[in-house]
Design a protein around this motif. Structure first.
Motif, PDB file in Angstrom:
ATOM      1  N   ILE A  19       0.842  -1.199   0.000  1.00  0.00           N
ATOM      2  CA  ILE A  19       0.000   0.000   0.000  1.00  0.00           C
ATOM      3  C   ILE A  19       0.878   1.251   0.000  1.00  0.00           C
ATOM      4  O   ILE A  19       0.614   2.210  -0.733  1.00  0.00           O
ATOM      5  N   ALA A  20       1.975   1.221   0.791  1.00  0.00           N
ATOM      6  CA  ALA A  20       2.867   2.377   0.826  1.00  0.00           C
ATOM      7  C   ALA A  20       3.418   2.662  -0.567  1.00  0.00           C
ATOM      8  O   ALA A  20       3.450   3.815  -1.022  1.00  0.00           O
ATOM      9  N   LEU A  21       3.824   1.602  -1.259  1.00  0.00           N
ATOM     10  CA  LEU A  21       4.385   1.753  -2.600  1.00  0.00           C
ATOM     11  C   LEU A  21       3.349   2.354  -3.545  1.00  0.00           C
ATOM     12  O   LEU A  21       3.615   3.328  -4.261  1.00  0.00           O
ATOM     13  N   ALA A  22       2.140   1.788  -3.526  1.00  0.00           N
ATOM     14  CA  ALA A  22       1.087   2.262  -4.425  1.00  0.00           C
ATOM     15  C   ALA A  22       0.721   3.711  -4.090  1.00  0.00           C
ATOM     16  O   ALA A  22       0.551   4.533  -4.991  1.00  0.00           O
ATOM     17  N   LEU A  23       0.650   4.031  -2.788  1.00  0.00           N
ATOM     18  CA  LEU A  23       0.246   5.387  -2.402  1.00  0.00           C
ATOM     19  C   LEU A  23       1.293   6.420  -2.799  1.00  0.00           C
ATOM     20  O   LEU A  23       0.951   7.492  -3.300  1.00  0.00           O
ATOM     21  N   THR A  24       2.599   6.093  -2.557  1.00  0.00           N
ATOM     22  CA  THR A  24       3.659   7.024  -2.950  1.00  0.00           C
ATOM     23  C   THR A  24       3.512   7.371  -4.424  1.00  0.00           C
ATOM     24  O   THR A  24       3.559   8.540  -4.819  1.00  0.00           O
ATOM     25  N   ALA A  25       3.322   6.321  -5.242  1.00  0.00           N
ATOM     26  CA  ALA A  25       3.211   6.553  -6.679  1.00  0.00           C
ATOM     27  C   ALA A  25       1.934   7.307  -7.006  1.00  0.00           C
ATOM     28  O   ALA A  25       1.942   8.223  -7.826  1.00  0.00           O
ATOM     29  N   LEU A  26       0.833   6.959  -6.339  1.00  0.00           N
ATOM     30  CA  LEU A  26      -0.455   7.603  -6.640  1.00  0.00           C
ATOM     31  C   LEU A  26      -0.387   9.101  -6.356  1.00  0.00           C
ATOM     32  O   LEU A  26      -0.799   9.925  -7.173  1.00  0.00           O
ATOM     33  N   VAL A  27       0.203   9.446  -5.184  1.00  0.00           N
ATOM     34  CA  VAL A  27       0.316  10.861  -4.829  1.00  0.00           C
ATOM     35  C   VAL A  27       1.137  11.592  -5.881  1.00  0.00           C
ATOM     36  O   VAL A  27       0.779  12.690  -6.339  1.00  0.00           O
ATOM     37  N   HIS A  28       2.239  10.943  -6.316  1.00  0.00           N
ATOM     38  CA  HIS A  28       3.090  11.582  -7.319  1.00  0.00           C
ATOM     39  C   HIS A  28       2.348  11.751  -8.637  1.00  0.00           C
ATOM     40  O   HIS A  28       2.429  12.804  -9.274  1.00  0.00           O
ATOM     41  N   VAL A  29       1.601  10.732  -9.049  1.00  0.00           N
ATOM     42  CA  VAL A  29       0.843  10.818 -10.304  1.00  0.00           C
ATOM     43  C   VAL A  29      -0.143  11.978 -10.239  1.00  0.00           C
ATOM     44  O   VAL A  29      -0.258  12.772 -11.175  1.00  0.00           O
ATOM     45  N   ARG A  31      -0.105  14.663  -8.275  1.00  0.00           N
ATOM     46  CA  ARG A  31       0.438  16.003  -8.059  1.00  0.00           C
ATOM     47  C   ARG A  31       1.286  16.511  -9.212  1.00  0.00           C
ATOM     48  O   ARG A  31       1.581  17.696  -9.292  1.00  0.00           O
ATOM     49  N   HIS A  32       1.752  15.612 -10.070  1.00  0.00           N
ATOM     50  CA  HIS A  32       2.574  16.033 -11.208  1.00  0.00           C
ATOM     51  C   HIS A  32       1.862  15.655 -12.495  1.00  0.00           C
ATOM     52  O   HIS A  32       1.937  14.502 -12.920  1.00  0.00           O
ATOM     53  N   PRO A  33       1.177  16.593 -13.118  1.00  0.00           N
ATOM     54  CA  PRO A  33       0.324  16.251 -14.259  1.00  0.00           C
ATOM     55  C   PRO A  33       1.077  16.012 -15.569  1.00  0.00           C
ATOM     56  O   PRO A  33       0.440  15.786 -16.575  1.00  0.00           O
ATOM     57  N   HIS A  34       2.419  16.066 -15.557  1.00  0.00           N
ATOM     58  CA  HIS A  34       3.125  15.864 -16.825  1.00  0.00           C
ATOM     59  C   HIS A  34       3.779  14.492 -16.850  1.00  0.00           C
ATOM     60  O   HIS A  34       4.508  14.135 -15.933  1.00  0.00           O
ATOM     61  N   TYR A  35       3.501  13.749 -17.905  1.00  0.00           N
ATOM     62  CA  TYR A  35       4.068  12.407 -18.016  1.00  0.00           C
ATOM     63  C   TYR A  35       4.837  12.311 -19.319  1.00  0.00           C
ATOM     64  O   TYR A  35       4.563  13.044 -20.269  1.00  0.00           O
ATOM     65  N   ARG A  36       5.791  11.378 -19.346  1.00  0.00           N
ATOM     66  CA  ARG A  36       6.541  11.219 -20.587  1.00  0.00           C
ATOM     67  C   ARG A  36       5.623  10.652 -21.667  1.00  0.00           C
ATOM     68  O   ARG A  36       5.737  10.967 -22.825  1.00  0.00           O
ATOM     69  N   PHE A  37       4.745   9.746 -21.270  1.00  0.00           N
ATOM     70  CA  PHE A  37       3.695   9.290 -22.193  1.00  0.00           C
ATOM     71  C   PHE A  37       2.513   8.824 -21.356  1.00  0.00           C
ATOM     72  O   PHE A  37       2.628   8.642 -20.151  1.00  0.00           O
ATOM     73  N   GLY A  38       1.387   8.627 -22.010  1.00  0.00           N
ATOM     74  CA  GLY A  38       0.188   8.209 -21.297  1.00  0.00           C
ATOM     75  C   GLY A  38      -0.464   9.392 -20.620  1.00  0.00           C
ATOM     76  O   GLY A  38       0.045  10.513 -20.668  1.00  0.00           O
ATOM     77  N   ASN A  39      -1.587   9.153 -19.983  1.00  0.00           N
ATOM     78  CA  ASN A  39      -2.263  10.251 -19.281  1.00  0.00           C
ATOM     79  C   ASN A  39      -2.533   9.852 -17.844  1.00  0.00           C
ATOM     80  O   ASN A  39      -2.143   8.774 -17.395  1.00  0.00           O
TER      81      ASN A  39
END
Lengths: 66, 253
Positions: A19-29, A31-39
Motif C-alpha cells: 500500500i505504501a508503494l502504491a500510495l507514494t506513486a499515486l500521490v506523485h501521479v 500532483r505532477h500532471p506531466h508524463y513522458r507518455f500516457g495520461n
C-alpha cells in the motif's frame, strides 16, 4: 481461519509495504500532471492495480521532467 | 577528491528526491518478506492444485527452501528493478544538460562516473541488506536448521548486482540514452546466459554468482568453485568502469 493467523506476521508488513508503494506513486501521479507518455487515468490505473511493478515502471519511465 | 565527494552526495540526494531510494527499498523489503512466506506456503499451494482425492507427500519446508526462494526472487525481480531504476543514471543528466555547468567549473570527468557508481552501489547495497535482513529474520524465526556458506552465497549475488550497475554505466556512456543502457545490460546478461550453455564456460562465468547460489548452499558446489567467477567478475567490473571513464573523457557533452 487459524490458517490465516499463522501467516499474519508475514501478511501485515507485506500489505503495508504494497500500500505504501502504491500510495507514494499515486500521490506523485496526481500532483505532477506531466508524463513522458500516457495520461493521468492510465497511470492511476497502472500504479493502483499492477502490484510492485506498476509504481516501479511509473517512476522509471512515466514521470515527466519537472 | 572534494568534487567527487560533493557529486556523490548530490547523487544520493537525487536518488532520495526522485523516490529511487524508497522504491528500491520497498521492493527489496517486499522480496525479503515474500521469500520465506512462499517457502512456507508452498506445500499448501501444491496441495490445492492437486485434483480431489489425490494425495502427495510433500516434505515440510525448511530454511533451505526459504533461501531457495530468496535466490530465485532477488535475481529475477530485484535485479531487474534495480537495473530499470538506474538505467537513466547517465542519460538523464546528458539530456538535461546539467553536467555542463559542473564540468566547466572544474569537476573531473572521471569523478562523475565514479561518483555515480559509488552512489548506485550504496543505494543498491542498502536495499539488498534490508532484503537479506528481512529474509534472515523470518527464516531464523520459523526454522531452526542452519544453512552453511550462506554469507558467501549472499555476497556472490551482491557482487553480480554491482557488475550489472557497472555495465549500466558503460551502456549509458556508449548510447547516451536510458533505453540504450538497458539494452546494453540486457544484452550482456543474455550473452552470459548463452555462454552458460557450454559446460566449460560455466566454471568461469560470473553468472554463477547469481545463478548457482542454491547449489552452493546445498553442497553441490564448494566455495572454491566460486573463486574464479569472483575474479572474473572483479576484472569485468574494472574493465567496465575503466571503459566508461575513458569513453566519457572523450565524449562531447
Amino acid at each position: 481461519m487459524n490458517d490465516y493467523i499463522e501467516y499474519l506476521p508475514f501478511l501485515i508488513p507485506l500489505i503495508i509495504l504494497e500500500i505504501a508503494l502504491a500510495l507514494t506513486a499515486l500521490v506523485h501521479v496526481l500532483r505532477h500532471p506531466h508524463y513522458r507518455f500516457g495520461n493521468r487515468v492510465l497511470w492511476v490505473l497502472v500504479v493502483m492495480f499492477i502490484q510492485i511493478l506498476g509504481p516501479v515502471v511509473y517512476f522509471a519511465f512515466g514521470r515527466g521532467e519537472e | 577528491m572534494n568534487g567527487f565527494i560533493a557529486f556523490t552526495k548530490k547523487e544520493l540526494c537525487e536518488s532520495l528526491r526522485t523516490y529511487k531510494l524508497i522504491i528500491l527499498g520497498i521492493v527489496f523489503l517486499l522480496l525479503g518478506i515474500m521469500s520465506p512466506l512462499t517457502a512456507k506456503l508452498m506445500p499448501e499451494l501444491i496441495g490445492s492444485f492437486l485434483p480431489e482425492g489425490m494425495t502427495m507427500s510433500i516434505a515440510e519446508p525448511t530454511a533451505m527452501d526459504s533461501w531457495m526462494q530468496f535466490f530465485k526472487n532477488v535475481p529475477q525481480i530485484g535485479l531487474v528493478v534495480t537495473v530499470i531504476l538506474f538505467s537513466a543514471m547517465i542519460s538523464g543528466e546528458l539530456s538535461r544538460g546539467t553536467l555542463v555547468n559542473v564540468l566547466t567549473k572544474g569537476l573531473c570527468r572521471s569523478s562523475v562516473i565514479l561518483a555515480k557508481f559509488l552512489a548506485a552501489l550504496l543505494t543498491f547495497t542498502a536495499a539488498y541488506v534490508l532484503c537479506f535482513a528481512a529474509c534472515l529474520g523470518y527464516t531464523v524465526l520459523y526454522w531452526h536448521d542452519p544453512v552453511s556458506l550462506l554469507p558467501l552465497a549472499v555476497f556472490a549475488l551482491w557482487a553480480f548486482g554491482i557488475l550489472l550497475i557497472a555495465s549500466l554505466l558503460l551502456g549509458g556512456v556508449l548510447f547516451r540514452s536510458g533505453y540504450g543502457a538497458l539494452l546494453f545490460t540486457g544484452g550482456f546478461t543474455v550473452c552470459l546466459f548463452l555462454l552458460n550453455f557450454f559446460p566449460q564456460v560455466q566454471k568461469f562465468s560470473p553468472l554463477r554468482l547469481a545463478a548457482d547460489n542454491v547449489s552452493l548452499l546445498s553442497g553441490e558446489l564448494a566455495a572454491s568453485d566460486f573463486a574464479i567467477p569472483f575474479v572474473i567478475c572483479g576484472l569485468l567490473l574494472i574493465v567496465f568502469l575503466w571503459a566508461a571513464v575513458s569513453l566519457f573523457n572523450r565524449k562531447q557533452i
